[in-house]
Design a protein around this motif. Structure first.
Motif, PDB file in Angstrom:
ATOM      1  N   ASN A 149       1.662  -7.161   8.976  1.00 39.82           N
ATOM      2  CA  ASN A 149       1.414  -5.969   8.327  1.00 39.82           C
ATOM      3  C   ASN A 149       2.774  -5.064   9.020  1.00 39.82           C
ATOM      4  N   ARG A 150       3.780  -4.354   8.096  1.00 38.22           N
ATOM      5  CA  ARG A 150       4.692  -3.520   8.485  1.00 38.22           C
ATOM      6  C   ARG A 150       5.116  -2.561   7.689  1.00 38.22           C
ATOM      7  N   PRO A 151       5.694  -1.447   7.864  1.00 38.43           N
ATOM      8  CA  PRO A 151       5.955  -0.282   7.213  1.00 38.43           C
ATOM      9  C   PRO A 151       7.176  -0.673   6.129  1.00 38.43           C
ATOM     10  N   GLU A 152       7.357  -0.042   5.223  1.00 38.45           N
ATOM     11  CA  GLU A 152       8.418  -0.408   4.207  1.00 38.45           C
ATOM     12  C   GLU A 152       8.954   0.856   3.890  1.00 38.45           C
ATOM     13  N   PRO A 180       6.385  10.060   9.694  1.00 40.87           N
ATOM     14  CA  PRO A 180       5.602   9.227  10.473  1.00 40.87           C
ATOM     15  C   PRO A 180       4.269   9.144  10.912  1.00 40.87           C
ATOM     16  N   PHE A 181       3.686  10.494  10.668  1.00 40.60           N
ATOM     17  CA  PHE A 181       2.128  10.692  10.818  1.00 40.60           C
ATOM     18  C   PHE A 181       1.326   9.858   9.797  1.00 40.60           C
ATOM     19  N   ILE A 182       1.667  10.200   8.456  1.00 37.99           N
ATOM     20  CA  ILE A 182       1.105   9.572   7.548  1.00 37.99           C
ATOM     21  C   ILE A 182       1.334   8.194   7.224  1.00 37.99           C
ATOM     22  N   THR A 183       2.558   7.660   7.543  1.00 43.49           N
ATOM     23  CA  THR A 183       2.924   6.196   7.618  1.00 43.49           C
ATOM     24  C   THR A 183       1.868   5.680   8.690  1.00 43.49           C
ATOM     25  N   ALA A 184       1.976   6.295  10.085  1.00 46.16           N
ATOM     26  CA  ALA A 184       1.090   5.538  11.108  1.00 46.16           C
ATOM     27  C   ALA A 184      -0.639   5.387  10.468  1.00 46.16           C
ATOM     28  N   ALA A 185      -0.899   6.462   9.736  1.00 51.83           N
ATOM     29  CA  ALA A 185      -2.574   6.473   9.270  1.00 51.83           C
ATOM     30  C   ALA A 185      -2.371   5.475   8.454  1.00 51.83           C
ATOM     31  N   LEU A 186      -1.455   5.028   7.634  1.00 51.89           N
ATOM     32  CA  LEU A 186      -1.637   4.068   6.448  1.00 51.89           C
ATOM     33  C   LEU A 186      -1.674   2.712   7.215  1.00 51.89           C
ATOM     34  N   LEU A 187      -0.723   2.631   8.195  1.00 52.78           N
ATOM     35  CA  LEU A 187      -0.609   1.192   8.889  1.00 52.78           C
ATOM     36  C   LEU A 187      -1.597   0.992   9.790  1.00 52.78           C
ATOM     37  N   LEU A 188      -2.036   1.875  10.489  1.00 50.99           N
ATOM     38  CA  LEU A 188      -3.407   1.911  11.335  1.00 50.99           C
ATOM     39  C   LEU A 188      -4.561   1.676  10.473  1.00 50.99           C
ATOM     40  N   GLY A 189      -4.936   2.161   9.669  1.00 51.73           N
ATOM     41  CA  GLY A 189      -6.079   1.944   8.714  1.00 51.73           C
ATOM     42  C   GLY A 189      -6.131   0.376   8.292  1.00 51.73           C
ATOM     43  N   PHE A 214       0.661  -1.250  -0.038  1.00 56.35           N
ATOM     44  CA  PHE A 214      -0.076  -0.065   0.070  1.00 56.35           C
ATOM     45  C   PHE A 214       0.890   1.139  -0.071  1.00 56.35           C
ATOM     46  N   TYR A 215       0.502   2.152  -0.684  1.00 52.86           N
ATOM     47  CA  TYR A 215       1.184   3.358  -1.104  1.00 52.86           C
ATOM     48  C   TYR A 215       0.520   4.851  -0.783  1.00 52.86           C
ATOM     49  N   VAL A 216       0.828   5.650  -0.134  1.00 53.41           N
ATOM     50  CA  VAL A 216       0.178   7.046  -0.104  1.00 53.41           C
ATOM     51  C   VAL A 216       1.090   7.880  -0.740  1.00 53.41           C
ATOM     52  N   VAL A 217       0.781   8.645  -1.845  1.00 51.08           N
ATOM     53  CA  VAL A 217       1.498   9.468  -2.779  1.00 51.08           C
ATOM     54  C   VAL A 217       0.970  10.779  -2.871  1.00 51.08           C
ATOM     55  N   ALA A 218       1.741  11.747  -3.289  1.00 50.67           N
ATOM     56  CA  ALA A 218       1.201  13.136  -3.270  1.00 50.67           C
ATOM     57  C   ALA A 218       2.172  13.652  -4.590  1.00 50.67           C
ATOM     58  N   LYS A 219       1.639  14.594  -5.481  1.00 50.11           N
ATOM     59  CA  LYS A 219       2.280  15.315  -6.428  1.00 50.11           C
ATOM     60  C   LYS A 219       3.360  16.404  -5.802  1.00 50.11           C
ATOM     61  N   ILE A 238      -8.571   2.556   5.616  1.00 50.08           N
ATOM     62  CA  ILE A 238      -7.569   3.531   5.040  1.00 50.08           C
ATOM     63  C   ILE A 238      -8.048   4.802   4.976  1.00 50.08           C
ATOM     64  N   VAL A 239      -9.344   4.911   3.997  1.00 51.12           N
ATOM     65  CA  VAL A 239      -9.809   5.834   3.620  1.00 51.12           C
ATOM     66  C   VAL A 239     -10.505   6.863   4.584  1.00 51.12           C
ATOM     67  N   THR A 240     -11.142   6.110   5.532  1.00 52.00           N
ATOM     68  CA  THR A 240     -11.647   6.819   6.910  1.00 52.00           C
ATOM     69  C   THR A 240     -10.518   7.372   7.553  1.00 52.00           C
ATOM     70  N   VAL A 241      -9.389   6.572   7.804  1.00 50.49           N
ATOM     71  CA  VAL A 241      -8.349   7.371   8.769  1.00 50.49           C
ATOM     72  C   VAL A 241      -7.783   8.768   7.927  1.00 50.49           C
ATOM     73  N   LEU A 242      -7.356   8.461   6.360  1.00 50.66           N
ATOM     74  CA  LEU A 242      -6.892   9.611   5.902  1.00 50.66           C
ATOM     75  C   LEU A 242      -7.830  10.792   5.752  1.00 50.66           C
ATOM     76  N   SER A 243      -9.300  10.656   5.641  1.00 52.50           N
ATOM     77  CA  SER A 243     -10.171  11.537   5.340  1.00 52.50           C
ATOM     78  C   SER A 243     -10.608  12.370   6.521  1.00 52.50           C
ATOM     79  N   ASP A 244     -10.173  11.770   7.703  1.00 55.28           N
ATOM     80  CA  ASP A 244     -10.846  12.385   8.777  1.00 55.28           C
ATOM     81  C   ASP A 244     -10.678  13.858   9.030  1.00 55.28           C
ATOM     82  N   PRO A 245     -11.381  14.775   9.086  1.00 51.85           N
ATOM     83  CA  PRO A 245     -11.014  16.217   9.311  1.00 51.85           C
ATOM     84  C   PRO A 245      -9.994  16.407  10.316  1.00 51.85           C
ATOM     85  N   ALA A 246     -10.104  15.516  11.441  1.00 57.28           N
ATOM     86  CA  ALA A 246      -9.149  15.663  12.490  1.00 57.28           C
ATOM     87  C   ALA A 246      -7.811  15.549  12.447  1.00 57.28           C
TER      88      ALA A 246
END
Length: 666
Positions: free
Chosen positions: A167-170, A145-154, A24-29, A64-72
């Motif tokens: 599951n593990r970070p890469e 780390p926050f974005i990585t934790a969000a992905l791992l947590l989701g 799983f990846y989180v990417v941004a331009k 994962i979508v729920t965690v990344l999308s939460d306004p908080a």
């Protein structure tokens, strides 16, 4: 003599199935090129039916979508995205890359060497395969780390029934290779998440199965394997059956259809009517999202011919001595005013009206941050240059004056800040770049206006600042009103958890119990068992209602027993609380404001790990504090006509006692 009209080929011996493991990846331009910000793997279990497939993959993707999308979570995600733009952008000074970009798996973040996933054998093939469970990487620093934790947590929160994968970070340089029979890929693009709330996703995977090499037109394939067969006969290689593999992503609906999972979902006995309702809800939510662009996958899915990351576009600015006169004049103004003790910014009202003044001032401050004075006047300039829409984003500044932070946050007529600018409601900065002591930073935050609600204390991508985060937390804990009214994100807490290290000191307890009262949980498995398992919750910084919501998410996991629930790779017990809804009234399907992962619990060995047995270990019990809560859970036996019942109480004052069912507190 060879037949000139015949071309040898691999003939499939079965319809083919989808990937057994996922990256799983989180990417941004960034500067016109999509770059990875987080990567997490989910390695399939020893039995294919225990891996992420069908509705299980859909459920994890929905989480994962729920965690990344939460306004908080958006302020913290946006702050790390801004930090990534500073460190990964083409405008970044190459001469400074060694000390800020190197160190993550020995790579440079802007120009990494590709890291390949393990080439695992398909299930049922030779037993001399690479071990499926790999040791957790405790050395490499996760850049964001926050974005990585969000992905791992989701991915790891509330694991689907029957899922036994790991599951593990890469490393961020990890790449996906489509000829690999084991792996599929999921990409989530957060480029437009902060400004417009748009999150894109895509699934990539190809059919895998047995095949036979047809070297001439007289070769007969031998037999055909019935669809859905789990046990694979020997003698035939497992291959990706599709010679042409389009570089396009699938939606969740496309994935279910492509691998013919639909019938399995509706025929599985363990999936109840309620489960089907949840699955359909997950599919509906994912159907409302857009798919990622093909270009979003170029870096993480390199073309096979060069097997490397594509070049990063160079959009760096020209030589500094070629700036226009206006920019030079603003630079001189900055140098002349920033070292003053204080500054009435009304004297800058005329020049502030010049087009591009704030942008030019920001560039001057970024380029000359080493000359930035630790003064209130410097703080006034930071307010003008870096405040946008109520957020003061200082994460790109290398020399943040602690004294100036207080001045930058101040509002009111006496400051000269125009009323149209609005108050500062959130602040982000990099702890490694603060010029001052943790006490000075804590003082600045303690004098912030009541309008400040969020603070993100980030870390440089190559530095684990867990110790520095802990020092700042201890200083803030000595000023309780700050932590009670301001939500503070400590990147060091997430970085420490991702490296399975402690964050806060174990003694004495630095947590202000009047704000975060929950210290620990004692769990007894069986009413006659005199021993208790211990979980420490103090480093999770849980306020009472958030703890209650987490407890309801944590309790169902007890039915798996000690060995399953406390496994080294599952992490469920450490994820239930930080991934819980905001409150008891919040819907878990749409609310997941992150709090720190329980570092101490995640760091300790939990029986089976990485192919060998480790002694089971739990957190150290803390002394009971009159101001804190210690929760007692006694798990009872299963009776033929009654649900499993537990007893819960809090000590030492026994605030309440209750009998618990699986779904509610009575």
């Amino acid at each position: 003599m060879a037949d000139p009209d015949f071309r040898p080929y691999w003939k499939p011996l079965e319809h083919g199935r989808g990937p057994n493991s996922w990256i799983f990846y989180v990417v941004a331009k960034i500067d016109g090129c999509h770059r990875p910000l987080a990567a997490v793997s989910s390695t399939g279990a020893d039995a294919e039916e225990e891996s992420l497939h069908a509705e299980r993959l859909v459920a994890c993707l929905r989480q994962i979508v729920t965690v990344l999308s939460d306004p908080a979570n958006r302020t913290a995600i946006g702050s790390e995205m801004a930090l990534a733009a500073t460190y990964l952008g083409a405008g970044h000074d190459e001469g400074e890359s060694d000390d800020i970009s190197a160190g993550y798996s020995g790579t440079n973040l802007r120009h990494p060497e590709p890291v390949h996933l393990p080439e695992l054998r398909w299930l049922g093939s030779e037993r001399t395969q690479t071990p499926r469970r790999r040791p957790w990487d405790r050395e490499s620093v996760p850049p964001f780390p926050f974005i990585t934790a969000a992905l791992l947590l989701g991915l790891g929160y509330n694991p689907p029934p029957g899922y036994e994968g790991a599951n593990r970070p890469e490393p961020l340089a990890t790449v996906y290779r489509d000829p690999d029979v084991e792996w599929g890929m999921v990409v989530l693009d957060v480029t437009d998440l902060i400004l417009s709330g748009v999150l894109r996703y895509g699934i990539v995977g190809f059919k895998v199965g047995m095949a036979k090499w047809i070297g001439d037109r007289h070769t007969y394939p031998g037999h055909y394997v019935a669809p859905g067969r789990w046990d694979l006969p020997s003698g035939y290689p497992i291959r990706v059956l599709e010679e042409v593999r389009p570089r396009r992503a699938m939606s969740a609906a496309d994935y279910i259809t492509r691998f013919d999972w639909g019938g399995d979902i509706y025929n599985e006995l363990y999936l109840s009517d309620e489960g089907l309702t949840v699955h359909n809800s997950n599919m509906a939510l994912l159907a409302s999202l857009s798919l990622v662009e093909d270009a979003a996958m170029d870096v993480v899915w390199p073309k096979e011919e060069d097997d490397s990351h594509p070049p990063v576009p160079d959009t760096s600015v020209g030589p500094r001595n070629q700036r226009d006169l206006k920019h030079q004049a603003i630079g001189r103004l900055t140098l002349e005013t920033q070292n003053m003790d204080d500054l009435d910014i009304t004297i800058l009202n005329e020049v502030r009206s010049l087009p591009g003044f704030a942008d030019s001032l920001r560039q001057n401050l970024l380029q000359n941050s080493d000359k930035l004075g630790n003064t209130r006047a410097a703080g006034r300039l930071l307010r003008i240059a870096f405040a946008q829409n109520g957020h003061l984003g200082l994460e790109g500044l290398r020399n943040v004056p602690a004294v100036g932070i207080s001045a930058a946050l101040e509002d009111g007529p006496q400051t000269g800040v125009p009323q149209g600018d609005g108050p500062i409601t959130s602040l982000s900065l990099c702890l490694d770049c603060v010029r001052g002591t943790p006490a000075q930073l804590a003082d600045a935050l303690s004098h912030a206006p009541e309008t400040l609600r969020e603070v993100c204390l980030l870390q440089s991508p190559s530095v684990d600042t867990g110790a520095l985060s802990a020092q700042v937390f201890i200083e803030l804990a000595a000023r309780p009103p700050v932590l009670s009214r301001i939500s503070v994100m400590f990147a060091g807490a997430y970085s420490a958890a991702l490296r399975k290290r402690f964050w806060l000191p174990t003694s004495p307890n630095p947590t202000p119990l009047d704000i975060f009262p929950v210290q620990q949980i004692f769990t007894r498995h069986g009413r006659t068992d005199p021993k208790y398992d211990i979980q420490y919750l103090g480093d999770g910084l849980l306020k009472p209602e958030r703890f209650a919501a987490g407890l309801l998410a944590w309790l169902p996991g007890l039915e798996w027993g000690r060995d399953g629930y406390y496994s080294a790779d599952g992490n469920e017990s450490s994820f239930a609380f930080p991934g819980a809804p905001a409150s008891l009234a919040s819907d878990p399907a749409s609310s997941a404001p992150m709090s720190p992962i329980l570092c101490e619990n995640l760091s300790l060995p939990r029986s089976f790990s990485a192919g060998h047995y480790e002694p089971w270990c739990s957190s150290r019990a803390r002394d009971l504090d009159p101001g804190g809560w210690t929760v007692l859970v006694s798990q009872g036996g299963i009776h033929r006509h009654h649900p499993v019942s537990d007893t819960l109480s809090t000590t030492p004052s026994c605030v309440h006692a209750a009998s618990l069912s699986r779904s509610r507190i009575r």
